[in-house]
Design an enzyme around this catalytic site. Structure first.
Site, PDB file in Angstrom:
ATOM      1  N   ARG A   1      -5.894   5.661  -7.466  1.00 38.11           N
ATOM      2  CA  ARG A   1      -5.649   7.105  -7.524  1.00 38.11           C
ATOM      3  C   ARG A   1      -5.618   7.592  -8.979  1.00 38.11           C
ATOM      4  O   ARG A   1      -6.199   8.624  -9.316  1.00 38.11           O
ATOM      5  CB  ARG A   1      -4.334   7.427  -6.806  1.00 38.11           C
ATOM      6  CG  ARG A   1      -4.339   7.055  -5.331  1.00 38.11           C
ATOM      7  CD  ARG A   1      -2.953   7.110  -4.717  1.00 38.11           C
ATOM      8  NE  ARG A   1      -2.445   8.482  -4.691  1.00 38.11           N
ATOM      9  CZ  ARG A   1      -1.205   8.788  -4.310  1.00 38.11           C
ATOM     10  NH1 ARG A   1      -0.362   7.819  -3.967  1.00 38.11           N
ATOM     11  NH2 ARG A   1      -0.811  10.041  -4.282  1.00 38.11           N
TER      12      ARG A   1
ATOM     13  N   LEU B   1       0.856  -1.177   0.000  1.00 48.06           N
ATOM     14  CA  LEU B   1       0.000   0.000   0.000  1.00 48.06           C
ATOM     15  C   LEU B   1       0.893   1.228   0.000  1.00 48.06           C
ATOM     16  O   LEU B   1       1.993   1.202   0.563  1.00 48.06           O
ATOM     17  CB  LEU B   1      -0.901   0.022   1.244  1.00 48.06           C
ATOM     18  CG  LEU B   1      -1.898  -1.121   1.414  1.00 48.06           C
ATOM     19  CD1 LEU B   1      -2.646  -0.981   2.735  1.00 48.06           C
ATOM     20  CD2 LEU B   1      -2.889  -1.167   0.259  1.00 48.06           C
ATOM     21  N   ASP B   2       0.417   2.304  -0.616  1.00 45.35           N
ATOM     22  CA  ASP B   2       1.181   3.548  -0.583  1.00 45.35           C
ATOM     23  C   ASP B   2       1.390   3.989   0.856  1.00 45.35           C
ATOM     24  O   ASP B   2       0.611   3.642   1.757  1.00 45.35           O
ATOM     25  CB  ASP B   2       0.433   4.652  -1.340  1.00 45.35           C
ATOM     26  CG  ASP B   2       0.300   4.352  -2.825  1.00 45.35           C
ATOM     27  OD1 ASP B   2       1.117   3.573  -3.342  1.00 45.35           O
ATOM     28  OD2 ASP B   2      -0.625   4.904  -3.450  1.00 45.35           O
ATOM     29  N   LYS B   3       2.414   4.779   1.071  1.00 45.59           N
ATOM     30  CA  LYS B   3       2.758   5.256   2.413  1.00 45.59           C
ATOM     31  C   LYS B   3       1.555   5.813   3.158  1.00 45.59           C
ATOM     32  O   LYS B   3       1.335   5.506   4.334  1.00 45.59           O
ATOM     33  CB  LYS B   3       3.851   6.330   2.300  1.00 45.59           C
ATOM     34  CG  LYS B   3       4.183   7.035   3.613  1.00 45.59           C
ATOM     35  CD  LYS B   3       5.138   8.189   3.386  1.00 45.59           C
ATOM     36  CE  LYS B   3       5.363   8.978   4.670  1.00 45.59           C
ATOM     37  NZ  LYS B   3       6.210  10.172   4.446  1.00 45.59           N
TER      38      LYS B   3
END
Length: 329
Positions: A249, A139-141
């Site tokens: 996104r 997962l993104d930060k």
């Protein structure tokens, strides 16, 4: 070549004067390791020099072999984990915002991998390499939510296959809650648009012809009105059929409904915040990240084949955003 103006004839000091980017300790280590050779003025052959205090002569040629620095192996760090499930094969965590998954440039420590090494010891799968032990997806930060990690190679192979299939022939499901700007024109839909690196901003992804297949299914759960009584934002449930970097996104921005708080893919929607009420504006500012949460994870247990299902409630910052958006109704 030594020119005699380095201020000292010592080999280590001459090198320090010529190579300011390398520390004295690094240069000494290279000399002791045999990485430095010297070719005298009249000599045709270079001779290895392992003495940092060796005196060089003006006109001598110094040859130094500086190997590329190997990335350090991650170390275990005492970082709290929100563990949803764990057995001998897998561990499922509810990732908080701000936690990078694996070490990379600019994030060598403080990552999920560092936390997992401390928690699991040597039991993590080695297939992902020393920098990504046990990691089969990420997962993104600043995206929160459910992640599964393999604790052995059998689990790693099974999970990798399940993520590659993404529910096309198996039961795997990955679901996200996404707060997006605007209101889609229908209640559900599918975004089928290939994704590749952005042609100019290499840290970004973009929908591009010839990119890798990317499919996102979405469903409208809730809509929110702004100060003028018109729809300003939506809560969407998204499920992935592929797993491309930044997929949700990029896809939502592509259809004109970028994630709230997404400074990378939705900066041109900042003016939309003016349509929010004061409470919603404050909640969005406090969020400080893209409004995306991985709430659903369904997979087959890699050893038993049992169907496992987890759901993670919205974290506090997204609950506050949702509450503030509802209050504007």
């Amino acid at each position: 070549m030594v020119e005699g103006d380095e201020g000292s004839a010592r080999l280590d000091r001459v090198l320090a004067a010529r190579l300011p980017d390398l520390s004295r300790s690094r240069l000494k280590a290279l000399i002791l390791a045999g990485a430095v050779s010297l070719k005298a003025t009249e000599s045709l052959t270079a001779t290895e020099v392992r003495d940092p205090a060796y005196h060089v002569t003006s006109g001598d040629t110094i040859i130094i072999d500086v190997p590329e620095a190997a990335p350090p192996e991650p170390k275990g760090e005492d970082i709290a984990l929100d563990i949803v499930f764990e057995d001998d094969d897998i561990i499922v965590i509810n990732k908080p915002k701000g936690l990078v998954v694996h070490p990379a440039a600019g994030h060598e420590t403080g990552t999920l991998v560092n936390a997992l090494i401390a928690h699991c010891g040597t039991s993590l799968s080695g297939i992902g390499g020393v920098r990504r032990p046990g990691i089969v997806h990420r997962l993104d930060k600043d995206t929160t939510g459910l992640m599964v990690v393999a604790k052995n190679d059998l689990a790693h192979a099974s999970l990798t296959a399940q993520f590659a299939d993404h529910g096309r022939t198996g039961p795997m499901r990955r679901g996200y809650m996404a707060f997006a700007w605007g209101l889609p024109g229908r209640h559900r839909g599918t975004i089928d648009a290939p994704i590749d690196r952005h042609p100019h901003a290499r840290e970004k992804m973009a929908v591009r012809q010839g990119g890798r297949e990317a499919v996102t299914h979405w469903e409208l759960l809730e809509s929110f009105t702004g100060r003028d009584g018109k729809p300003v934002a939506s809560l969407l449930a998204c499920e992935l059929e592929t797993g491309r970097t930044h997929q949700i996104r990029v896809h939502l921005a592509h259809i004109g409904h970028p994630l709230m708080g997404d400074a990378v893919y939705g900066p041109h929607f900042k003016t939309k915040a003016n349509q929010l009420g004061p409470e919603s504006q404050a909640a969005l500012t406090a969020l400080g990240r893209q409004a995306l949460h991985a709430y659903l994870l369904v997979l087959e247990h890699p050893r038993t084949g049992e169907l496992l299902h987890w759901e993670a409630a919205l974290p506090e910052d997204l609950l506050l955003l949702e509450s503030a958006l509802k209050a504007a109704l």
